[in-house]
Design a protein around this motif. Structure first.
Motif, mmCIF file in Angstrom:
data_model
loop_
_atom_site.group_PDB
_atom_site.id
_atom_site.type_symbol
_atom_site.label_atom_id
_atom_site.label_comp_id
_atom_site.label_asym_id
_atom_site.label_seq_id
_atom_site.Cartn_x
_atom_site.Cartn_y
_atom_site.Cartn_z
ATOM 1 N N GLY A 1 1.117 5.663 -0.168
ATOM 2 C CA GLY A 1 -0.068 6.457 0.443
ATOM 3 C C GLY A 1 0.957 7.822 -0.514
ATOM 4 O O GLY A 1 1.446 8.028 -0.137
ATOM 5 N N GLU B 1 -5.408 6.856 6.978
ATOM 6 C CA GLU B 1 -6.170 6.252 6.573
ATOM 7 C C GLU B 1 -6.505 4.945 5.318
ATOM 8 O O GLU B 1 -7.351 4.125 5.395
ATOM 9 N N ILE B 2 -5.035 4.213 4.914
ATOM 10 C CA ILE B 2 -4.442 3.253 4.121
ATOM 11 C C ILE B 2 -5.092 1.913 5.586
ATOM 12 O O ILE B 2 -5.936 1.207 5.341
ATOM 13 N N LYS C 1 -7.779 2.069 7.951
ATOM 14 C CA LYS C 1 -9.139 2.449 8.168
ATOM 15 C C LYS C 1 -9.939 1.682 6.393
ATOM 16 O O LYS C 1 -10.927 1.045 6.502
ATOM 17 N N GLU C 2 -9.048 2.361 5.659
ATOM 18 C CA GLU C 2 -9.330 1.738 4.231
ATOM 19 C C GLU C 2 -9.561 0.078 4.229
ATOM 20 O O GLU C 2 -10.269 -0.644 3.372
ATOM 21 N N ARG C 3 -8.551 -0.067 4.743
ATOM 22 C CA ARG C 3 -8.200 -1.953 4.591
ATOM 23 C C ARG C 3 -8.233 -2.800 5.329
ATOM 24 O O ARG C 3 -9.015 -4.026 5.590
ATOM 25 N N ALA D 1 0.103 -1.271 0.080
ATOM 26 C CA ALA D 1 0.341 -0.035 0.178
ATOM 27 C C ALA D 1 0.789 1.546 0.194
ATOM 28 O O ALA D 1 1.758 0.820 1.291
#
Length: 624
Positions: free
Chosen positions: A570, A580-581, A583-585, A568
């Protein structure tokens, strides 16, 4: 047992050992806290009142200095006693005694006093730089913001280093005025006559009130009760008695040194100005110029150097006091450099406004105003301090004796009465001033002062009638829980922050140990280039390409070892992008490497871990 972080000034609490020393070495181990306190008794606010008193009345007010010093010695001894016996600073003891709704205004008043004190240090420092180097006052005030970094450096070096710095500043002030005593050559017979008490009236009484108000400063009482706890002592009757004895010696020597410095300033003003018919010298700048005119260049140079040293040392101790009152009254702990910066900015703004709106000549009036603000808060520190030291249920056999109690309450009565009179006279002057809009005094200033007075009455009366309801706990984090049976925790999606440095191997090793080969790992890297900050994932610069290739190498290497790997990337601010990563994953554990920055490096490089920790709702494992 209380949490280690609940201690007053926890960073340096019990950091100086005294238990393995004897004789002179033991005495020197205790020496230090009172010297940090003593700089508040020789700050630019004191200079202003001493110069005015000496130039207008010669040596007649030296006895007022001596009386105020004796008051300070009594109150600072009580402050040290509270810290040694109960292991609490004055703010913590207030929190345990008064309701929460009282502690909030007590904190606000204490913080306003610290800002007012800081304002005096800013003005003094700026005036000193102006006198010595010709630097414009507005630039001198701007430079004082750098004190934030000096304090951070000293805190990281430990309490002893900070004490050495402060004592060095005090030494510079003392040497400067000793040199000036030889230059101005006072008649010591006349000086001795100034120790004889006399009846004061009119302007002499006003200046005497100012001397007392500028001498006994509220933040010093908070500070001393905490600083004595930096000494590690045996918590036995013998150890406590020894600590009380050695701290009294420390306090006596340090405050008498402060008295001699203040007396030297007053004697200097009396000899140089009063004796030469210059009776209206009240501004520090005027004193400097007249010294240059009468005695040549050496005396004013030493005067300016001492002023800079005084302001620099006082502002550091004011910052420590700010930490104590915030943590004590509110149970709130923030980064020292942030608190220092906020306090300094709150003091700089009125100084800037005064120069830009009224001109540089108005700074002297602002200096006097800062002392008036200090006087308002003094009773809120002195009265609780006497209550706490008189409480036999808490202090046991170390509670103060009746004669000490009488002296303490008499001192409080004198200080509060004189300071109230000072405030009343100042407000009366504002009302009479034809250039001032009187309506805001009646609608705002007087109601606020009435509420403050009502609060003072409550602080005085409450401990007499509600002793049974006093709180005894100083632990802010609640009670320990029953843990019960420990169940294993399985992590399925583990995030690992990497930056392609030598620390990555250790970070990855810790991450892989948490989930084993059954978990799914997400290697996270943030591109921080200027292009990444503006264009995000659309950026195609060289660093992005290189970082992507490096992540792929990690992925292939770990897949060969049997681990499930995703990558990932960012862009932009690291803390925000990592959060953010996560939470998204839907990650359920994040592993990050901390590089061990300290001091100024920590301000610049070490903030990502802290921000991420507060932004995500999952466990964060921080490795080194």
């Amino acid at each position: 047992m209380s949490n280690r972080n609940d201690d007053s000034l926890s960073e340096v609490h019990s950091s100086v050992s005294t238990t393995d020393k004897t004789g002179w070495r033991k005495l020197f181990a205790f020496i230090g806290p009172a010297y940090l306190v003593s700089v508040g008794y020789m700050d630019p606010g004191n200079w202003a009142t001493d110069i005015a008193g000496g130039s207008q009345f010669g040596y007649k007010l030296i006895w007022v200095l001596l009386m105020s010093n004796l008051m300070a010695l009594l109150l600072q001894s009580l402050s040290a006693r509270l810290g040694i016996v109960r292991g609490l600073d004055l703010a913590q003891a207030s929190r345990n005694t008064y309701p929460t709704y009282i502690n909030y205004p007590l904190y606000v008043l204490a913080q306003i006093a610290i800002v007012a004190c800081d304002l005096a240090e800013i003005i003094g420092m700026a005036i000193g730089l102006n006198l010595l180097f010709g630097l414009p006052l507005i630039w001198g005030i701007s430079i004082t913001i750098l004190d934030t970094f000096l304090l951070l450096f000293l805190m990281n070096k430990g309490m002893r280093m900070m004490e050495v710095f402060i004592v060095s500043m005090v030494f510079i002030v003392g040497i400067s005025f000793l040199t000036e005593m030889f230059i101005v050559e006072p008649v010591f017979g006349e000086v001795i006559s100034g120790f004889k008490p006399s009846i004061l009236s009119g302007n002499a009484l006003y200046i005497a009130i100012g001397i007392i108000g500028a001498t006994v400063m509220p933040h010093n009482l908070y500070l001393h009760s905490s600083l004595v706890q930096t000494r590690k002592i045996e918590r036995t009757p013998k150890g406590i008695r020894e600590s009380l004895k050695y701290n009294f010696i420390d306090t006596t020597v340090a405050l008498n040194l402060a008295f001699f410095v203040n007396a030297a300033i007053l004697i200097l003003a009396a000899t140089a100005f009063y004796k030469n018919g210059l009776f209206e010298v009240a501004e520090i700048q005027d004193a400097y110029k007249l010294l240059d005119h009468i005695f040549g260049s050496v005396a004013p140079t030493m005067f300016a150097i001492a002023l800079i040293a005084s302001g620099q040392s006082s502002t550091i101790t004011g910052t420590l006091a700010g930490q104590i009152v915030m943590e004590g009254h509110l149970k709130l702990r923030i980064q020292p450099w942030i608190r220092r910066l906020l306090t300094r900015l709150m003091a700089i703004i009125p100084a800037f406004y005064t120069i830009l709106h009224f001109g540089e000549d108005a700074l002297g009036g602002l200096l006097v105003l800062s002392q008036v603000v200090l006087s308002l808060q003094l009773g809120f520190a002195v009265i609780p301090l006497i209550h706490f030291n008189s409480d036999k249920s808490k202090m046991k056999e170390y509670a103060i004796k009746t004669w000490v109690k009488i002296l303490a309450w008499l001192t409080a009565l004198i200080i509060v009465s004189l300071n109230v009179q000072l405030v009343i006279e100042e407000i009366g002057g504002w009302i009479k001033d034809t250039t001032v809009n009187v309506w805001w005094i009646y609608l705002l200033v007087i109601p606020v002062i009435v509420m403050i007075f009502a609060l003072l009455v409550y602080v005085f009366i409450m401990p007499f009638f509600k002793k049974s309801e006093l709180q005894s706990s100083n632990v802010p984090h609640g009670e320990a829980l029953k843990i019960g049976e420990i169940q294993p925790i399985m992590y399925h999606k583990v995030g690992v922050s990497v930056d392609f440095s030598k620390y990555d191997r250790n970070t990855l090793r810790h991450a892989l140990l948490q989930g084993g080969k059954n978990a799914e790992y997400h290697l996270i890297h943030i591109v921080e280039t200027a292009g990444a900050r503006f264009h995000g994932e659309k950026v195609l610069d060289h660093e992005t390409q290189s970082d992507t290739d490096n992540l792929q190498k990690y992925k292939l290497n770990l897949e060969e070892l049997g681990y499930k790997i995703n990558i990932a990337i960012g862009y932009g601010a690291p803390a925000k992008a990592i959060s953010e990563i996560v939470k998204e994953r839907g990650l359920d554990l994040l592993v990050m490497g901390a590089h061990g920055h300290s001091g100024i490096s920590d301000l610049i490089f070490g903030t990502t871990v802290e921000k991420v920790r507060h932004n995500v709702q999952i466990p964060v494992l921080i490795t080194k």
